[in-house]
Design a protein around this motif. Structure first.
Motif, short mmCIF file in Angstrom:
data_model
loop_
_atom_site.label_atom_id
_atom_site.label_comp_id
_atom_site.label_asym_id
_atom_site.label_seq_id
_atom_site.Cartn_x
_atom_site.Cartn_y
_atom_site.Cartn_z
N SER A 153 0.82 -1.20 0.00
CA SER A 153 0.00 0.00 0.00
C SER A 153 0.86 1.25 0.00
O SER A 153 0.57 2.22 -0.69
N ILE A 154 1.93 1.24 0.78
CA ILE A 154 2.80 2.40 0.89
C ILE A 154 3.54 2.66 -0.42
O ILE A 154 3.75 3.80 -0.82
N GLU A 155 3.93 1.60 -1.12
CA GLU A 155 4.75 1.75 -2.31
C GLU A 155 3.94 2.11 -3.56
O GLU A 155 4.49 2.61 -4.53
N LEU A 156 2.63 1.85 -3.55
CA LEU A 156 1.84 2.05 -4.76
C LEU A 156 1.70 3.53 -5.09
O LEU A 156 1.39 4.35 -4.24
N GLY A 157 1.93 3.90 -6.35
CA GLY A 157 1.71 5.27 -6.78
C GLY A 157 2.93 6.14 -6.62
O GLY A 157 3.71 5.97 -5.69
N PRO A 158 3.14 7.10 -7.53
CA PRO A 158 4.27 8.01 -7.44
C PRO A 158 4.15 8.91 -6.22
O PRO A 158 3.06 9.18 -5.73
N LYS A 159 5.28 9.41 -5.76
CA LYS A 159 5.30 10.24 -4.56
C LYS A 159 4.49 11.51 -4.72
O LYS A 159 3.89 11.99 -3.76
N LEU A 160 4.48 12.08 -5.92
CA LEU A 160 3.71 13.30 -6.14
C LEU A 160 2.24 13.07 -5.86
O LEU A 160 1.59 13.86 -5.16
N VAL A 161 1.69 11.98 -6.38
CA VAL A 161 0.28 11.67 -6.19
C VAL A 161 -0.01 11.40 -4.72
O VAL A 161 -0.99 11.90 -4.15
N GLU A 162 0.86 10.63 -4.07
CA GLU A 162 0.67 10.32 -2.65
C GLU A 162 0.70 11.58 -1.80
O GLU A 162 -0.10 11.74 -0.87
N SER A 163 1.66 12.47 -2.08
CA SER A 163 1.85 13.66 -1.25
C SER A 163 0.65 14.59 -1.30
O SER A 163 0.40 15.35 -0.35
N ILE A 164 -0.11 14.55 -2.38
CA ILE A 164 -1.29 15.40 -2.51
C ILE A 164 -2.53 14.71 -1.95
O ILE A 164 -3.28 15.30 -1.17
N PHE A 165 -2.74 13.47 -2.33
CA PHE A 165 -4.01 12.82 -2.03
C PHE A 165 -4.07 12.21 -0.64
O PHE A 165 -5.15 12.14 -0.05
N ASP A 166 -2.96 11.75 -0.09
CA ASP A 166 -3.01 11.18 1.25
C ASP A 166 -3.50 12.19 2.30
O ASP A 166 -4.34 11.86 3.14
N PRO A 167 -3.00 13.45 2.30
CA PRO A 167 -3.55 14.43 3.26
C PRO A 167 -5.03 14.70 3.07
O PRO A 167 -5.75 14.93 4.04
N ILE A 168 -5.50 14.67 1.82
CA ILE A 168 -6.92 14.90 1.56
C ILE A 168 -7.75 13.75 2.14
O ILE A 168 -8.82 13.96 2.74
N LEU A 169 -7.27 12.52 1.98
CA LEU A 169 -7.96 11.38 2.57
C LEU A 169 -8.03 11.51 4.09
O LEU A 169 -9.04 11.18 4.71
N GLU A 170 -6.95 12.03 4.67
CA GLU A 170 -6.92 12.18 6.12
C GLU A 170 -7.92 13.23 6.60
O GLU A 170 -8.51 13.09 7.68
N VAL A 171 -8.15 14.28 5.81
CA VAL A 171 -9.17 15.27 6.16
C VAL A 171 -10.55 14.62 6.17
O VAL A 171 -11.35 14.83 7.09
N PHE A 172 -10.84 13.82 5.15
CA PHE A 172 -12.14 13.12 5.10
C PHE A 172 -12.29 12.22 6.32
O PHE A 172 -13.35 12.20 6.96
N LEU A 173 -11.25 11.46 6.64
CA LEU A 173 -11.33 10.55 7.78
C LEU A 173 -11.48 11.31 9.09
O LEU A 173 -12.16 10.84 10.02
N PHE A 174 -10.89 12.49 9.19
CA PHE A 174 -11.04 13.34 10.37
C PHE A 174 -12.50 13.75 10.55
O PHE A 174 -13.03 13.76 11.67
N LEU A 175 -13.17 14.09 9.46
CA LEU A 175 -14.57 14.52 9.51
C LEU A 175 -15.53 13.35 9.65
O LEU A 175 -16.65 13.52 10.13
N ASP A 176 -15.09 12.15 9.25
CA ASP A 176 -15.93 10.95 9.32
C ASP A 176 -15.79 10.30 10.69
O ASP A 176 -15.13 9.28 10.86
N LYS A 177 -16.41 10.90 11.68
CA LYS A 177 -16.19 10.47 13.06
C LYS A 177 -16.72 9.07 13.36
O LYS A 177 -16.18 8.36 14.21
N ASP A 178 -17.78 8.65 12.70
CA ASP A 178 -18.31 7.32 13.01
C ASP A 178 -17.65 6.23 12.18
O ASP A 178 -17.95 5.05 12.34
N GLY A 179 -16.74 6.61 11.27
CA GLY A 179 -15.96 5.63 10.52
C GLY A 179 -16.76 4.78 9.56
O GLY A 179 -16.34 3.67 9.23
N LYS A 180 -17.88 5.32 9.04
CA LYS A 180 -18.72 4.54 8.14
C LYS A 180 -18.52 4.86 6.67
O LYS A 180 -19.23 4.36 5.81
#
Length: 246
Positions: A153-180
């Motif tokens: 999972s960590i190795e998949l995708g170029p670093k540029l794509v990971e560096s942009i999209f991983d933080p965005i996923l974390e924002v969604f998960l932060f707002l998704d408090k019930d984890g559904k």
């Protein structure tokens, strides 16, 4: 100051961009993609611990300058594959782009489905803001499932794509408090008005507006794709170059 820059975005302009998407969501062939994204967001919680460090809208806004810088680089990718220079990427241009970025692990049929799903204005071509959303969805859906090796999972995708999209996923998960895998209005408003951080609490009318920008169908629930289109508007991708040079 950062908050004022972010908040200056007009709600009406967001509405005009997203109104086409509500109709497309009624199309049953996209229901499976919605469900798949929902499951993926539930799976991703264990691999994205960064969402636990976020605490308010202010902490999210502090991420915007770095995201804008990354989006400027993605814009260069977009322009390099827009071979006819018409401001959009067609399906053939997209396939070449995904092969170059090593994101073609989905089937061609799946990519075509996502392509149509993200063409929000029905122009038969992906514009830059749609391209950002499309890349993020492909990146997320191409990730190994929960049963796969974490290192893969960590190795998949170029670093540029990971560096942009991983933080965005974390924002969604932060707002998704019930984890559904979907955002609930009451939880989002409560999260952005966290009483533990009184100096960083967002005014109630602002948090309501933020959720309305995401909630196209007025159902009180927001999936990842809806969130992503709204979040890109908050970051301000259209003026990313001007922001970075100022």
């Amino acid at each position: 100051m950062l908050y004022l820059i972010c908040y200056a975005l007009s709600l009406s302009s967001i509405r005009s961009m997203l109104c086409c998407c509500v109709n497309s969501e009624s199309n049953k062939k996209y229901a499976e993609l919605d469900a798949k994204l929902e499951r993926k967001m539930v799976e991703r919680r264990r691999y994205y611990p960064g969402h636990r460090s976020l605490k308010s809208m202010d902490s999210i806004i502090m991420m915007f300058p770095k995201l804008r810088e990354g989006l400027r680089n993605i814009r260069n990718v977009f322009e390099s594959y827009d071979q006819d220079r018409n401001g959009t990427i067609d399906m053939e241009e997209l396939k070449k782009c995904l092969e170059e970025l090593k994101l073609m692990s989905l089937s061609e049929e799946e990519v075509k489905g996502l392509y149509g799903w993200c063409d929000v204005d029905g122009s038969k071509g992906i514009q830059f803001n749609e391209f950002i959303v499309l890349l993020c969805l492909i990146y997320l859906l191409a990730k190994p499932s929960a049963e796969s090796n974490v290192e893969e999972s960590i190795e998949l995708g170029p670093k540029l794509v990971e560096s942009i999209f991983d933080p965005i996923l974390e924002v969604f998960l932060f707002l998704d408090k019930d984890g559904k895998g979907k955002l609930n209005k009451a939880d989002v408003i409560k999260t952005l008005n966290n009483e533990d951080y009184p100096l960083e609490r967002s005014p109630k009318h602002v948090t309501n507006m933020r959720f309305e920008e995401m909630d196209w169908g007025r159902k009180g629930k927001v999936g990842f794709r809806e969130f992503l289109f709204a979040f890109m508007s908050w970051v301000g991708i259209d003026d990313a170059d001007g922001y970075m040079s100022s």
